[in-house]
Design a protein around this motif. Structure first.
Motif, PDB file in Angstrom:
ATOM      1  N   GLN A 115     121.009 -94.326 -22.209  1.00 50.37           N
ATOM      2  CA  GLN A 115     119.865 -94.523 -21.309  1.00 50.37           C
ATOM      3  C   GLN A 115     118.800 -93.441 -21.521  1.00 50.37           C
ATOM      4  N   VAL A 116     119.234 -92.215 -21.749  1.00 55.17           N
ATOM      5  CA  VAL A 116     118.261 -91.094 -21.819  1.00 55.17           C
ATOM      6  C   VAL A 116     117.317 -91.241 -23.008  1.00 55.17           C
ATOM      7  N   LYS A 117     117.770 -91.986 -24.026  1.00 58.72           N
ATOM      8  CA  LYS A 117     116.920 -92.162 -25.221  1.00 58.72           C
ATOM      9  C   LYS A 117     115.708 -93.038 -24.905  1.00 58.72           C
ATOM     10  N   TYR A 118     115.762 -93.739 -23.787  1.00 59.03           N
ATOM     11  CA  TYR A 118     114.646 -94.620 -23.424  1.00 59.03           C
ATOM     12  C   TYR A 118     113.802 -94.012 -22.300  1.00 59.03           C
ATOM     13  N   GLN A 119     114.035 -92.745 -22.004  1.00 60.19           N
ATOM     14  CA  GLN A 119     113.242 -92.116 -20.952  1.00 60.19           C
ATOM     15  C   GLN A 119     111.852 -91.823 -21.490  1.00 60.19           C
ATOM     16  N   SER A 138     102.513 -86.843 -19.524  1.00 61.32           N
ATOM     17  CA  SER A 138     103.626 -86.123 -18.860  1.00 61.32           C
ATOM     18  C   SER A 138     104.765 -85.901 -19.848  1.00 61.32           C
ATOM     19  N   VAL A 139     105.472 -84.807 -19.630  1.00 60.87           N
ATOM     20  CA  VAL A 139     106.703 -84.539 -20.391  1.00 60.87           C
ATOM     21  C   VAL A 139     107.821 -84.321 -19.385  1.00 60.87           C
ATOM     22  N   ASN A 140     109.030 -84.738 -19.769  1.00 60.24           N
ATOM     23  CA  ASN A 140     110.185 -84.594 -18.864  1.00 60.24           C
ATOM     24  C   ASN A 140     110.963 -83.327 -19.193  1.00 60.24           C
ATOM     25  N   ALA A 471     115.287 -89.945 -13.307  1.00 63.13           N
ATOM     26  CA  ALA A 471     114.181 -89.412 -12.508  1.00 63.13           C
ATOM     27  C   ALA A 471     114.652 -88.233 -11.656  1.00 63.13           C
ATOM     28  N   PHE A 472     115.881 -88.351 -11.092  1.00 64.48           N
ATOM     29  CA  PHE A 472     116.334 -87.238 -10.240  1.00 64.48           C
ATOM     30  C   PHE A 472     116.648 -85.994 -11.070  1.00 64.48           C
ATOM     31  N   TYR A 473     117.250 -86.195 -12.257  1.00 65.56           N
ATOM     32  CA  TYR A 473     117.725 -85.028 -13.033  1.00 65.56           C
ATOM     33  C   TYR A 473     116.650 -84.474 -13.961  1.00 65.56           C
ATOM     34  N   SER A 474     115.398 -84.959 -13.802  1.00 71.39           N
ATOM     35  CA  SER A 474     114.297 -84.444 -14.637  1.00 71.39           C
ATOM     36  C   SER A 474     113.144 -83.993 -13.741  1.00 71.39           C
ATOM     37  N   GLU A 475     112.348 -83.082 -14.294  1.00 74.07           N
ATOM     38  CA  GLU A 475     111.089 -82.702 -13.624  1.00 74.07           C
ATOM     39  C   GLU A 475     109.957 -83.120 -14.560  1.00 74.07           C
ATOM     40  N   PRO A 476     109.173 -84.135 -14.213  1.00 77.73           N
ATOM     41  CA  PRO A 476     108.035 -84.476 -15.076  1.00 77.73           C
ATOM     42  C   PRO A 476     106.937 -83.426 -14.905  1.00 77.73           C
TER      43      PRO A 476
END
Ligand code: NAD
Ligand code: 2VS
Length: 483
Positions: A115-119, A138-140, A471-476
């Protein structure tokens, strides 16, 4: 006797302070758990913070993804050890551990590794009123160091449901599993070590909730807390993180309803609600504790559910066809039995169950309990308002749709519900009106890991699953470049 140890900065660490790990099948001590002390907790936090800026931060998304697949591969190779450990801690049936707990532990890593590869991010070409132009994109970035605090009911499944996306997004993790069920967490730490997870990226802190969990959640070096457990504990953790304003993701308690409409396939409803009430000895946050049956089906449904409950095989985890093992602990058994007693005091009719099974062997020293069906109580009764978290449901009659929707929503919880009807329009209409995060129609606990998962009201804060987890485990972070 085996000693289960914390795993900090790539080392298994003993603390010298132990408490017993008990097998709930027969009450025997199966291991000692070395409870982490404050120095160990601080060492885990400093190691994780250091690892944030080490080799881990240099890995690409694809490299992190590949490493998480290696974790899943190694878990699969050690599957039998995970099965044995989960059964030893919980007494669950082999059937459940092999079909739910362990496979989902591995699946959670595989799913988020992909899933993370499609973020993605966002970008905008900005044109201002005075003719200036800019590119906004934006960058994550990872949150940082995430404390994962997990419960005892689905130990590996629920820990990895949080650990996998947290690592996939580049965070470092400190896991604090329930003191009742530390064994598969220790195996997971061994797997992390074996696959070469950089030191400090994954840490394991063993110990009791108040003593250890509280120190973790309040620590300034922890950037976020993801918690699964009781609503009361969630309230404590909210207070604990307030001082350092951390993001939190909460999966909390529930008081879930099943609604059997007049158009239901009654056989399907009986089978489905038997599963949803008694799976894992009722120790699933999604389990049904309140059943509402249309008057036209009440008698045959109640009789059918009674038969199904009385046909449930209770016993040793490895016994053929065992569906229900013991509750997780003596303390929890006493809590659920107290609710069985309260039900009688509130005037309930005990349709079946209401006590403990007698085996006349070592299992009488375990934490077994009978699947129980109640009826005859008002919705306002404590047994119908408070989460019991055992193999028990109360069955009530209803007459019309508006009435049952109001009654189902009359609870401080809002996690899950199931609706049983072959009337498609009714299913869609009612599902949208139930104040919960998750509704199943003519099924239960059928999971798509891409879907939003979580509750409302006292049942939780936020959603995890698919992009919601990322979305929760990242800060854009937004970057604006003048062009
Ligand atoms: N919504 C969900 O997805 C979900 C899933 C599983 C369990 N639950 C809920 O969890 C409860 C049963 O599990 P449980 O008994 O392990 O829950 P619990 O709240 O007692 O413990 C959960 C975890 O929190 C830790 N903990 C306890 N007090 C703490 C504190 N003050 N600070 C930090 N950590 C602390 C515990 O050690 C454990 O690791 C039920 O209410 C059930 O509904 C919810
Ligand atoms: O006891 C609660 C079960 C939660 C299940 C999940 O979080 C899941 O299936 O991902």
């Amino acid at each position: 006797m085996d000693i289960l140890k914390s795993y900090i900065n790539g080392e298994f660490v003993d603390s010298g302070e132990y408490f017993d790990n008990i097998n709930p099948v027969n009450g025997e001590v199966i291991a000692g758990i070395a409870e982490a002390d404050e120095a160990m907790i601080n060492h885990a936090i400093s190691s994780a913070r250091k690892a944030l800026y080490g080799p881990w931060s240099q890995l690409s998304v694809n490299e992190r993804s590949a490493l998480l697949h290696k974790v899943a591969d190694r878990m699969a190779e050690r599957e039998q050890e995970f099965i044995d450990a989960e059964i030893a801690d919980t007494g669950k049936s082999l059937f459940q551990v092999k079909t739910i707990d362990i496979p989902r532990g591995t699946a959670n890593f595989r799913f988020f590794a992909d899933q993370v590869k499609y973020q993605g991010g966002e970008s905008f070409v900005t044109e201002t009123a005075n003719g200036e132009k800019a590119l906004n994109y934006s960058v994550n970035k990872p949150l940082g160091v995430v404390a994962v605090i997990s419960p005892w009911n689905l130990p590996l499944l629920l820990a990895t449901w949080k650990i996998a996306p947290a690592l996939a997004c580049g965070n470092c993790v400190i896991l604090k599993p329930s003191e009742e069920t530390s064994s598969t967490a220790v195996l997971l730490a061994q797997v992390m070590d074996e696959v070469g997870m950089p030191k400090g990226v994954f840490n394991l802190i063993l110990g009791r909730g108040k003593a250890v969990g509280d120190k973790l959640t309040s620590a300034p070096g922890i950037d976020a807390v993801t918690f699964t457990g009781a609503s009361a504990t969630g309230k404590q953790i909210m207070k604990s993180v307030a001082e350092t304003v951390k993001p939190i993701s909460f999966e909390l308690g529930g008081k879930n309803a099943a609604i059997v409409f007049a158009h239901a396939d009654i056989a399907k409803a009986i089978a489905g609600i038997t599963r949803s009430s008694f799976t894992n000895c009722g120790q699933v946050c999604l389990c049904t504790e309140k059943v509402y049956v249309h008057r036209s089906l009440f008698t045959p449904f109640l009789e059918g559910l009674k038969q199904a409950a009385e046909n449930i095989k209770i016993g040793y985890p490895l016994e053929q066809d065992v569906f229900m093992g013991p509750l997780v602990s003596r303390l929890h058994q006493q809590k659920v039995l107290a609710y069985y007693q309260l039900a009688r005091e509130e005037g309930a009719e005990v349709v079946t169950g209401g006590g403990v099974p007698v085996f006349n062997d070592e299992r009488d020293n375990g934490c077994f309990i009978q699947p129980t069906i109640l009826t005859g109580l008002e919705d306002e009764a404590r047994v119908n308002q408070e989460e019991i978290f055992g193999p028990v449901c109360h069955v009530s009659i209803f007459d019309d749709e508006a009435e049952v929707i109001n009654r189902v929503n009359n609870t401080p919880y809002g996690l899950a519900a199931s609706i049983w009807t072959e009337h498609l329009t009714q299913a869609h209409r009612v599902a949208a009106q139930i104040e919960v995060g998750l509704v199943w129609v003519n099924t239960w606990f059928l999971r798509d890991l891409r879907a939003p998962f979580g509750g409302v009201k006292l049942s939780g804060i936020g959603r995890e699953g698919g992009e919601h987890s990322l979305a929760f485990y990242s800060e854009p972070s937004n970057i604006c470049i003048k062009i």
